[in-house]
Design an enzyme around this catalytic site. Sequence first.
Site, PDB file in Angstrom:
ATOM      1  N   ARG A  26      -9.928   6.907   6.468  1.00 38.32           N
ATOM      2  CA  ARG A  26     -10.385   8.117   7.151  1.00 38.32           C
ATOM      3  C   ARG A  26     -10.696   9.227   6.150  1.00 38.32           C
ATOM      4  O   ARG A  26     -11.711   9.911   6.254  1.00 38.32           O
ATOM      5  CB  ARG A  26      -9.299   8.575   8.129  1.00 38.32           C
ATOM      6  CG  ARG A  26      -9.657   9.801   8.940  1.00 38.32           C
ATOM      7  CD  ARG A  26      -8.438  10.290   9.717  1.00 38.32           C
ATOM      8  NE  ARG A  26      -7.773   9.218  10.434  1.00 38.32           N
ATOM      9  CZ  ARG A  26      -6.603   9.365  11.055  1.00 38.32           C
ATOM     10  NH1 ARG A  26      -5.977  10.528  11.032  1.00 38.32           N
ATOM     11  NH2 ARG A  26      -6.054   8.353  11.691  1.00 38.32           N
ATOM     12  N   ASP A  39      -2.546  12.342  -2.856  1.00 45.85           N
ATOM     13  CA  ASP A  39      -2.576  13.781  -3.116  1.00 45.85           C
ATOM     14  C   ASP A  39      -2.755  13.989  -4.611  1.00 45.85           C
ATOM     15  O   ASP A  39      -1.932  13.529  -5.398  1.00 45.85           O
ATOM     16  CB  ASP A  39      -1.272  14.411  -2.637  1.00 45.85           C
ATOM     17  CG  ASP A  39      -1.323  15.941  -2.632  1.00 45.85           C
ATOM     18  OD1 ASP A  39      -2.070  16.505  -3.463  1.00 45.85           O
ATOM     19  OD2 ASP A  39      -0.624  16.559  -1.819  1.00 45.85           O
ATOM     20  N   GLU A  90     -11.479   8.881   2.979  1.00 46.15           N
ATOM     21  CA  GLU A  90     -12.665   8.502   2.197  1.00 46.15           C
ATOM     22  C   GLU A  90     -13.945   8.812   2.961  1.00 46.15           C
ATOM     23  O   GLU A  90     -14.910   9.356   2.394  1.00 46.15           O
ATOM     24  CB  GLU A  90     -12.587   7.011   1.879  1.00 46.15           C
ATOM     25  CG  GLU A  90     -13.785   6.450   1.133  1.00 46.15           C
ATOM     26  CD  GLU A  90     -13.702   4.953   0.982  1.00 46.15           C
ATOM     27  OE1 GLU A  90     -14.540   4.395   0.270  1.00 46.15           O
ATOM     28  OE2 GLU A  90     -12.799   4.341   1.604  1.00 46.15           O
ATOM     29  N   GLU A 106       0.855  -1.187   0.000  1.00 47.24           N
ATOM     30  CA  GLU A 106       0.000   0.000   0.000  1.00 47.24           C
ATOM     31  C   GLU A 106       0.890   1.235   0.000  1.00 47.24           C
ATOM     32  O   GLU A 106       1.706   1.420   0.915  1.00 47.24           O
ATOM     33  CB  GLU A 106      -0.953   0.037   1.193  1.00 47.24           C
ATOM     34  CG  GLU A 106      -1.885   1.238   1.128  1.00 47.24           C
ATOM     35  CD  GLU A 106      -3.095   1.160   2.045  1.00 47.24           C
ATOM     36  OE1 GLU A 106      -3.728   2.207   2.268  1.00 47.24           O
ATOM     37  OE2 GLU A 106      -3.408   0.049   2.534  1.00 47.24           O
TER      38      GLU A 106
END
Length: 239
Positions: A215, A140, A217, A66
């Site tokens: 968080r 970002d 999302e 990830e």
Amino acid sequence: MRNSNRPIPTPDRPNFYGRRGSRPLKDTRRVLLDRLMPKFGIGYPDQNGVDPSSYFDDTPDQVWLEIGFGGGEHLAGQAQANPNVGIIGAEPFLDGVGSLARHIDERGLTNVRIIADDSRPLLYKLVDACFDRAFLLFPDPWPKKRHAERRFIGPKNLALLARLLKNGAEFRVASDDMQYISWTLQHMHNHPDFEWLAEGADDWRAPPEDWVKTRYEQKALRQGKKCNYLRFRRKPRNG
């Protein structure tokens, strides 16, 4: 003139853009990091050809990656649901690393390893075809046109991912920024090693069945924003 305090970028040590910290960590979070990072933290290796499964005490059935795990909610949830999978997460923002450390501690996770910095200097050192799945969730978007080259999705990083993903491995990208979604679809379409798995609109409007909300999302959804969930497959290598 180049800032003399800034390292000169190299192929395996590219420039990093973004924040690494804001306010000082709370003492409890600092103590937690000091206790957990010696076991769960990964540094940048000097040698090439590193097998990421070697970072885990027991060889996992699969290894996932990830990139930019934020507060660690998704990574921790996936690790808890898939105890036989080793998950490596990268996050340069120290507050996010501290948040993931809390999840690890509270849930007793052992199948997580952390790069508390930019992922790429490690990724360049890894063996080919070593990841079974990769995630890039709510990165970002760098919305200004002059900053577009700072986005993770681009020819260089996709070539790197294509080298690291096994045949048939899945790459998931999620964002609430339609400009970033369009950018991702354009670059993924242009890359010969990936194919988009969507067959209908619900395939990108709804998350996969095993999804764990982040968080960021949840905040976007509360604000009424629409999130998009893209899934790509690494095509088989020739030969």
